[in-house]
Design an enzyme around this catalytic site. Sequence first.
Site, PDB file in Angstrom:
ATOM      1  N   GLU A 116      33.576  44.896  32.292  1.00  0.00           N
ATOM      2  CA  GLU A 116      32.405  44.230  32.888  1.00  0.00           C
ATOM      3  C   GLU A 116      31.605  43.414  31.871  1.00  0.00           C
ATOM      4  O   GLU A 116      30.369  43.481  31.809  1.00  0.00           O
ATOM      5  CB  GLU A 116      31.531  45.264  33.602  1.00  0.00           C
ATOM      6  CG  GLU A 116      32.277  45.913  34.762  1.00  0.00           C
ATOM      7  CD  GLU A 116      31.512  47.025  35.471  1.00  0.00           C
ATOM      8  OE1 GLU A 116      30.390  47.352  35.032  1.00  0.00           O
ATOM      9  OE2 GLU A 116      32.044  47.573  36.455  1.00  0.00           O
ATOM     10  N   GLU A 176      39.854  48.043  41.729  1.00  0.00           N
ATOM     11  CA  GLU A 176      38.967  49.134  42.148  1.00  0.00           C
ATOM     12  C   GLU A 176      38.502  48.926  43.588  1.00  0.00           C
ATOM     13  O   GLU A 176      37.307  49.027  43.886  1.00  0.00           O
ATOM     14  CB  GLU A 176      37.754  49.229  41.207  1.00  0.00           C
ATOM     15  CG  GLU A 176      38.107  49.391  39.740  1.00  0.00           C
ATOM     16  CD  GLU A 176      36.889  49.501  38.826  1.00  0.00           C
ATOM     17  OE1 GLU A 176      35.791  49.806  39.335  1.00  0.00           O
ATOM     18  OE2 GLU A 176      37.050  49.280  37.604  1.00  0.00           O
TER      19      GLU A 176
END
Length: 616
Positions: free
Chosen positions: A388, A494
Site C-alpha cells: 500500500e 484480496e
Amino acid sequence: MGLEENMRDRRGGGLGFHRNVIYEKSSSILSCRIIPELVTMKVEEKYSLLPLLLMCYSALLHAGFGVDGLSYDYTASVECLEKPHRPQYGGGMIVNPELNDGLKGWSVLGDAKIEERVLRGNNFIVAHSRSLRNDSFSQKLYMSKDKLYTFSAWIQVSNGSAPVAAVFRTNGGVKYAGAVIPETGCWSMLKGGLTVEASGSAHLYFESNDTSVEIWADSISLQPFTKEEWNTHQHQSVEKIRKTKVKLRAVDGGGNPVAGAEIAFRLAKRSFPIGAVISEEILHNTAFQKWFTERFSVATFANEMKWYSNENTPGVENYAVSDAMLQFCKQNGISVRGHNILWDDPNFQPGWVKTLSPADLRSAVDRRINSVVGRYKGQVIAWDVVNENLHSSFFEDKLSADASGDAFQKTRRIDSTAELFMNDFNTIEESGDAKSSPAMYLRKLGEIQAFLGTGAGPLGIGLEGHFGSAPNLPYVRSTIDTLAAKNLPIWVTEVDVKDMPDQAKHFEEILAEVHAHPGVKGIVTWGTWDPKGCYRMCLTDANFKNLATGDVLDKFLGMTTVGMTDANGVFEASLFHGDYEVAVTHPTIMKSSIINTFKVAPSSPHASHQTTVLLV
C-alpha cells in the site's frame, strides 16, 4: 466477395449503405453498427432508418452470424505518442469525437475559453484561460441506467505534466470515469468507464487541479453496452483464454465406440490460480482444512508473515506460526504468496519501529528484508514488497523517496525467482480515489522499475479489490486494460465485498469480471472463515456450511461437469485448463466406474480442440 461488397451489390445503389454501417468482426462475432450522423436522408426521397436496420440484420444473418452486439476493445496504451490513435468504437455516442467538424457538439464549462487547434495535421479541442479545476469543454449526452459505458480519450497538457480526469455530471451525481497524467508534447490515453443510477441527461467534461495548464483532448469515445453484451464479452473471453474444447471418445477393449456412457469430470487442479486468505486457525481445525484444500490452490497469510507478527519486540524474531502454516500449504500442494515484507502505513508498523531514527530504521528494514526473504526464498511464489505504498509513505518519509525501490532491489538480490508485487487498494474499487488511479499506480511502478534498472526480474501488479459498494464494472475492466498494457502479471489479491444488500451478487459480478480479463493471472479472496470475524466477508459459517458468498464461489469454481457419449462414443465439452479425474459409467456394459485422469491444456493456434480416448 466480401460482406461490404456483397451488401453493396445487393442494395443496388442509392443510399450508400456500406458507408453508413460499420461491420466489426472479432473471433466468431460480427457486429453491425449504424452511425446515425453519417446517414444522409433526403425527405423528398422518403428514406428512413428502418430499411438500414433491416438490411443490417439481414447482412448478419446472411453471413451466418448472430446479432450478439458490439465486441469489447481491451486495448489500451501507456505510451506518450506523437499522434493520438483513432477513437475507439468510432467515438460511440460522442458527437464530433475527432474535432474534424470544428467545435460542433462541444461547449464551454465554467470560465474557460475553448478553441479548435491543428497540430501536425491533427485537429483537437483546447480549454485555456482556466481558473477553476473544472473550467473545461463539455458535451451533453443522454445516459441510461441500464447500460454500461466504456470511455476513452487522448489527452495532452500545454506545459509540464498534470493529472487530468474525465468527469460526468449525471442525475445521480458526479461520476469520475478515469484519469491520466499527460505530458506536454505527446498524447496519453485516458481509459475508463462508468454506470449511472438514473437515466437522463449528463455532461461530460475534463478537470485538472493545475489551472495553469491548458487541457487538450482528441479521439474521445463513449460506448454503451447492454448487460447482455457485457456478459457475452466475459463469456467469450473465458472460452478463449481459460478453456479448451475437449472431445472425449469412449471405446471398449476392441476399439469399438461406447454409446450412452456417462462421463463425470472433476477438476482436481485448476491451472488458473485461485486462492484465499488463511489464518493460524487453519492449523487447529481439520474441518477448515478440508473445506479450504478442496477449493483453493493459493494461500495468503492474513497477518502471520507480517513484520509486527514476526518481530514484535526488536531483535526477537518468531516465525513458528508462519513456518507451520507454510508447512501445511506444502503438504497440500498449495502455493503461498508472501504477504508482506514491509507495510507503508504508519499504523501497521511494530510499535518499536515508529520511534527509530532514520539510521536505525534503515538498519531495521535491512534486517527485516534479509530475515523474512532469506527464510522463505524459493518457498513463496510472490512477495508483496512494500504494501500500500500509493496511499501511505512511512518509509519514503523516514528514509528517502526511493525507499520502495530500494526494498524491491534488496528483495530481488535475495530471492531471484519470486514475482515482486506492488499491492494497493481502490485502483479498481473507486474511480474517485486519485491516490491509486491507474495513472498513479503506473507512475509509482515506473519509479520502482527505473530504480531496479535492467535487473528487475519478474515484477507484478497487485490489485486488492476491497469493494465497499456495488462494483463499477466498466471502470474495473478499463483499469485492468490500462495496467495490462505494461505486460506484467496482474493478480487481484484480496477480493471481498462489505456486508451490504446484494453482497453475494456483487461478489459474483466481481469474480466474473476479473476472471474473464486476459490480463489477470490469479485471484485471491480476502475472506474464508475466522472465529474472531472476517475482515468484511466470510465464505462459510463455523460449521463450514457455505454462506451465500461461498455458494457464489463454488459456482464460480465449476468443479464438476457431467455428460453422456453419443452414438459414436463421443462427448464434447468446453473445460477449464487443469488436471481432471474422469469417471466413466455405463448401465449395462460396466459393473463399476472406471477412473481416468487427463490434463486440459490451452489450445494451440492450429488446433480447435483436444481429443482424448478413454478405454472402458
